[in-house]
Enzyme design. Structure first.
Site, PDB file in Angstrom:
ATOM      1  N   SER A 412       0.788  -1.196   0.017  1.00 41.41           N
ATOM      2  CA  SER A 412       0.092  -0.088  -0.151  1.00 41.41           C
ATOM      3  C   SER A 412       0.923   1.354  -0.055  1.00 41.41           C
ATOM      4  CB  SER A 412      -0.816  -0.048   1.313  1.00 41.41           C
ATOM      5  OG  SER A 412      -1.944   1.100   1.211  1.00 41.41           O
ATOM      6  N   PRO A 413       0.416   2.361  -0.633  1.00 42.28           N
ATOM      7  CA  PRO A 413       1.256   3.661  -0.535  1.00 42.28           C
ATOM      8  C   PRO A 413       1.315   4.212   0.873  1.00 42.28           C
ATOM      9  CG  PRO A 413      -0.643   3.758  -2.085  1.00 42.28           C
ATOM     10  CD  PRO A 413      -0.924   2.561  -1.348  1.00 42.28           C
ATOM     11  N   GLN A 490       1.006   6.753  -7.030  1.00 44.70           N
ATOM     12  CA  GLN A 490      -0.246   7.354  -6.497  1.00 44.70           C
ATOM     13  C   GLN A 490       0.256   8.754  -6.738  1.00 44.70           C
ATOM     14  OE1 GLN A 490      -1.285   7.907  -2.211  1.00 44.70           O
ATOM     15  NE2 GLN A 490      -2.734   6.676  -2.599  1.00 44.70           N
ATOM     16  N   TYR A 571      -7.095  14.893   1.210  1.00 45.83           N
ATOM     17  CA  TYR A 571      -6.434  15.708   0.266  1.00 45.83           C
ATOM     18  C   TYR A 571      -7.177  16.461  -0.795  1.00 45.83           C
ATOM     19  CZ  TYR A 571      -2.591  13.383   2.825  1.00 45.83           C
ATOM     20  OH  TYR A 571      -2.133  12.620   3.985  1.00 45.83           O
ATOM     21  N   ARG A 619      -7.989   5.853  -5.670  1.00 39.95           N
ATOM     22  CA  ARG A 619      -8.122   5.538  -4.115  1.00 39.95           C
ATOM     23  C   ARG A 619      -9.373   6.578  -3.586  1.00 39.95           C
ATOM     24  NH1 ARG A 619      -4.514   4.308   1.081  1.00 39.95           N
ATOM     25  NH2 ARG A 619      -4.279   2.239  -0.172  1.00 39.95           N
ATOM     26  N   GLY A 716      -0.241  -2.119   4.369  1.00 37.72           N
ATOM     27  CA  GLY A 716       0.872  -0.943   4.598  1.00 37.72           C
ATOM     28  C   GLY A 716       1.702  -1.347   5.755  1.00 37.72           C
ATOM     29  N   ARG A 717       1.242  -1.216   6.940  1.00 33.27           N
ATOM     30  CA  ARG A 717       2.164  -1.392   8.058  1.00 33.27           C
ATOM     31  C   ARG A 717       2.813  -2.706   8.258  1.00 33.27           C
ATOM     32  NH1 ARG A 717      -1.705   2.319   9.646  1.00 33.27           N
ATOM     33  NH2 ARG A 717      -0.963   4.305  10.776  1.00 33.27           N
TER      34      ARG A 717
END
Length: 783
Positions: A412-413, A490, A571, A619, A716-717
């Protein structure tokens, strides 16, 4: 100690018996307005874990209950004329009336004062006259209402109706029947509770109920009366299930399930127990189980602590996390049945697996332990449906548009905040290159910004000059030259969330110096201490759109395989979509169609210059986690709009749009949004749907994909903790996949055992006169 118990159900009676057993000197009074043999409903279900606690606390009660049990291991899913059976689940059920009789008898033996057909005195008076008041007065608790300021309850009512019935047909398993009626989809939950009968519950969505039962349903039933007209129609609808057997009623009327939650369970010396404190949807069979576990825990705390206040505090601290975990599982199950109609396109094998794993407590690996043959059949069905050979679901190849990926794992970004003047450096080469070497099918960059002012922090990378393009090309070339992975970028603009400190210096904190002006659809700061963004003019919107286009051209030259437009997390493009952040009155504000206008204009402009053979994805934030913001229905509309504009996949995230958000964190907590979008949008438009959000085990990933809730998963993490997570997941599952040749010598199953969850505990159980080793799963609390 003088103890007053309000309510003579399983929670109150069991507490009274245990407390009197441990403290014979206690003076305990139970108040119950109904007669001793009044009970509503038919059967109750227990888990092995709960029964173990009951046996340890009071062997006499456990022995009496055991003589009544109906036990079974199988779950049968009846759907589209097929039956799929999964074994090894281990249930025990009994008549609710017999359970109450056993507990009443035990209370009398111990000297508890049972007062039936007697209204309890006023709770405030009881709290003055007694040392402890137990409010076990059920889901409509009067005590909870009286002290609502202390308990701070909420009741969430959902969109299904149900009616609780019985039958003299003794089911041989836990039964789920999906009925395709002229009125719509309905479902039966059924299980045996003894040698003479079974419980069955008919549940259906409110819309279906309005068509089928609203015209005939009774609205003026008194206490103990049943809705006979509805029951007569139910006999007709369930004739294929019940045959000539009777439908039995007992205070059977239509209800809408309400999930009760209380911020506190204690008011002075008054404490809530069982359904008075919490409820969990009947589809996971936990109501009586939770109530009796509450009683066990409360008695233990009273026995262990020196004072009543200390005991009540210890009880709430111990039980609340357990109950909340169960409620999360029950909520997932409730919502699954509420949205059952979105799965009726699925083949029977997938539907059965989807149903079994709906609460996320039963998983792909769990089913392998419970019923290896059933799990093998599922793997074989999934492989046939894809035209591949059997493998763990996550390792089947998949396409996003024309881009074929070797597996369904996405890195994941994740923002790294270490770029210098927007240029990715050696860290990015090692970070992204290492993740690609680690086996993931697709590696995504963090958000790459389209201008210096589009950055979140001074450490965020960009793609708006030649130096940045060449630096990204170096990384892309490494991934392509050294790994089978694909790499995507992304692309985004920080909007009103820009000009902030690096994450480890203060997440979303404004820069103390060197700020740049931030912008947005409306002049609304992200936090009270954030910059107020400049409201963008139409001319400025066109300029930013061209910055996206220029960055996309540069990304194509750098060789990226995929481009994801970042329209999530508050964003710039996300803040146009949410009504919480967009208060414009021009053509870019107001309705959802208008709020989507600018993000879609940017998408179209980028899609026009992005190479046709390379997919473009988006996304989105499917929930703002705040009243008045985006929620599931609008998320479906947002995903549909991007699909119609040519998105090859939708990456379904949530939140981070407003700082006041109240997300419901938990294991895989965002996946229900991906689930709905895949089944309502992805399948219709033939696009992939990506699930994200606290997915940390290959077990969960396999379950999500096999159940049809997502096509791919972005982690991600998990990849920060283990950059070679995919390779390790393959080794753990004995799946053969290529390793980088220099690493091949390390390819072995770790000797330390599993890392994604608890090991099953093997125990001997007697089945049909033979001893059989069954693996009983003891799930950890979800996180």
């Amino acid at each position: 100690m003088r103890i007053s118990v309000l309510g003579g159900g399983p929670a109150g009676l069991y507490f009274a018996a245990l407390a009197k057993q441990l403290g014979p000197g206690h003076e305990i009074t139970v108040w119950e307005r109904n007669a001793p043999d009044d009970t509503f409903g038919f059967g109750v279900v227990f888990s092995d874990e709960t029964l173990g606690g009951i046996e340890h606390a009071d062997a006499q009660v456990h022995e009496a209950m055991s003589r009544e049990f109906a036990r079974w291991d199988d779950i049968d899913v009846h759907y589209r004329g097929e039956v799929h059976t999964s074994g090894g689940h281990g249930f025990a059920a009994m008549s609710r009336k017999r359970l109450l009789a056993i507990l009443q008898e035990r209370c009398r033996e111990l000297g508890v004062d049972l007062r039936f057909r007697t209204e309890a005195p006023d709770p405030e008076q009881l709290s003055r006259d007694y040392d402890l008041v137990i409010a076990s007065d059920g889901v409509n608790s009067g005590v909870r209402r009286r002290f609502a300021d202390s308990f701070r309850p909420t009741i969430e009512t959902r969109r299904c109706r149900y009616i609780w019935l019985g039958t003299d047909l003794v089911f041989d398993a836990f039964k789920f029947h999906v009925l395709d009626t002229p009125h719509g989809i309905m479902q039966i939950h059924g299980y045996p509770y003894g040698r003479d009968g079974s419980t069955f519950i008919l549940e259906l969505h409110e819309d279906v109920w309005q068509q089928a039962f609203a015209p005939i349903a009774a609205t003026d039933l008194g206490p103990g009366e049943s809705d006979e007209k509805s029951i007569e129609l139910i006999r007709e609808l369930c004739a294929d299930v019940l045959g000539d057997h009777h439908v039995l009623a007992n205070n059977s009327k239509w209800n809408t399930f309400g999930t009760v939650r209380c911020e506190s369970w204690v008011h002075d010396n008054v404490v809530l127990l069982g359904d008075a404190a919490h409820t969990a949807h009947f589809s996971i069979g936990s109501g009586t189980k939770l109530a009796m576990e509450d009683a066990l825990a409360l008695v233990a705390c009273l026995h262990e602590q020196d004072t009543v206040p200390e005991a009540l505090a210890a009880y709430e601290a111990e039980r609340k996390p357990v109950v909340e975990s169960t409620q999360r599982a029950a909520q997932a199950s409730l919502e699954w049945f509420e949205n059952l109609a979105q799965y009726t396109h699925q083949e029977p094998e997938q539907f059965a697996f989807n149903l079994l794993t709906r609460s996320r407590r039963v998983t792909y690996d769990n089913l392998k332990l419970r019923d290896p043959e059933f799990a093998t059949e599922l793997d074989e069905w999934f492989a046939r449906s894809l035209g591949t050979t059997p493998a763990p679901p996550m390792f089947h190849p998949v396409r996003i548009g024309e881009l074929e990926l070797p597996n369904r794992v996405i890195v994941s970004p994740m923002d790294m905040y270490v770029a210098v003047d927007g240029v990715p450096g050696e860290f990015h080469l090692v970070h992204l290159g290492g993740k690609a070497l680690g086996g993931a099918g697709l590696v995504m960059t963090e958000m790459i910004c389209v201008s210096p002012e589009a950055r979140i922090t001074p450490g965020c990378p960009g793609l708006y000059n030649d130096e940045q393009e060449q630096a990204w090309k170096r990384i892309v070339d490494f991934v392509h030259g050294s790994t089978p992975a694909k790499i995507g970028l992304q692309l985004g603009h920080s909007g009103r969330k820009g000009s902030t400190k690096l994450m480890w210096e203060g997440m979303d904190d404004p820069l103390p110096e060197g700020n740049w002006e931030v912008c947005g659809p409306s002049p609304l700061p992200y936090r009270p201490d954030s910059q107020t963004p400049r409201e963008l003019s139409v001319e400025e919107l066109a300029e930013i759109r061209e910055q996206f286009v220029a960055s996309a051209r540069s990304a194509a030259r750098a060789g990226f395989d995929l481009l994801e437009l970042h329209c999530a997390h508050g964003y710039l493009l996300s803040s146009f979509i949410s009504p919480l952040t967009n208060q414009r009155t021009d053509e870019y504000g107001g309705s959802l169609e208008n709020r989507l206008r600018y993000p879609l204009e940017v998408f179209d402009a980028v899609r026009e210059v992005w190479p046709a053979e390379r997919p473009m994805t988006v996304r989105i934030s499917a929930s703002d986690w705040y009243d008045g913001g985006i929620e599931a229905d609008e998320a479906v509309a947002i995903a549909t709009a991007f699909a119609e504009h040519g998105a090859a996949a939708v990456d379904v995230s949530t939140g981070q749009v407003v700082s006041e958000e109240k997300p419901k964190f938990g294991r895989s907590y965002q996946t229900p949004y991906a689930d709905r979008i895949r089944n309502e949008v992805g399948l219709k438009y033939g696009i992939a749907v990506i699930a994200v959000g606290a997915i940390s085990s290959y077990d969960d990933m396999n379950a999500l994909i096999l159940a049809g809730r997502a096509d791919l998963c972005a982690l991600g993490r998990t990849h920060l903790y283990d950059p070679q997570w995919t390779l390790h997941a393959a080794a753990e599952q004995d799946y053969v996949m290529p390793w980088p040749k220099p690493w091949a010598a390390g390819k072995r199953r770790p000797q330390t055992g599993r890392t994604d969850g608890p090991e099953p505990r093997l125990e001997l159980v007697r089945t049909g006169g033979h001893q059989t080793a069954h693996a009983r799963w003891r799930p950890e609390r979800d996180r």
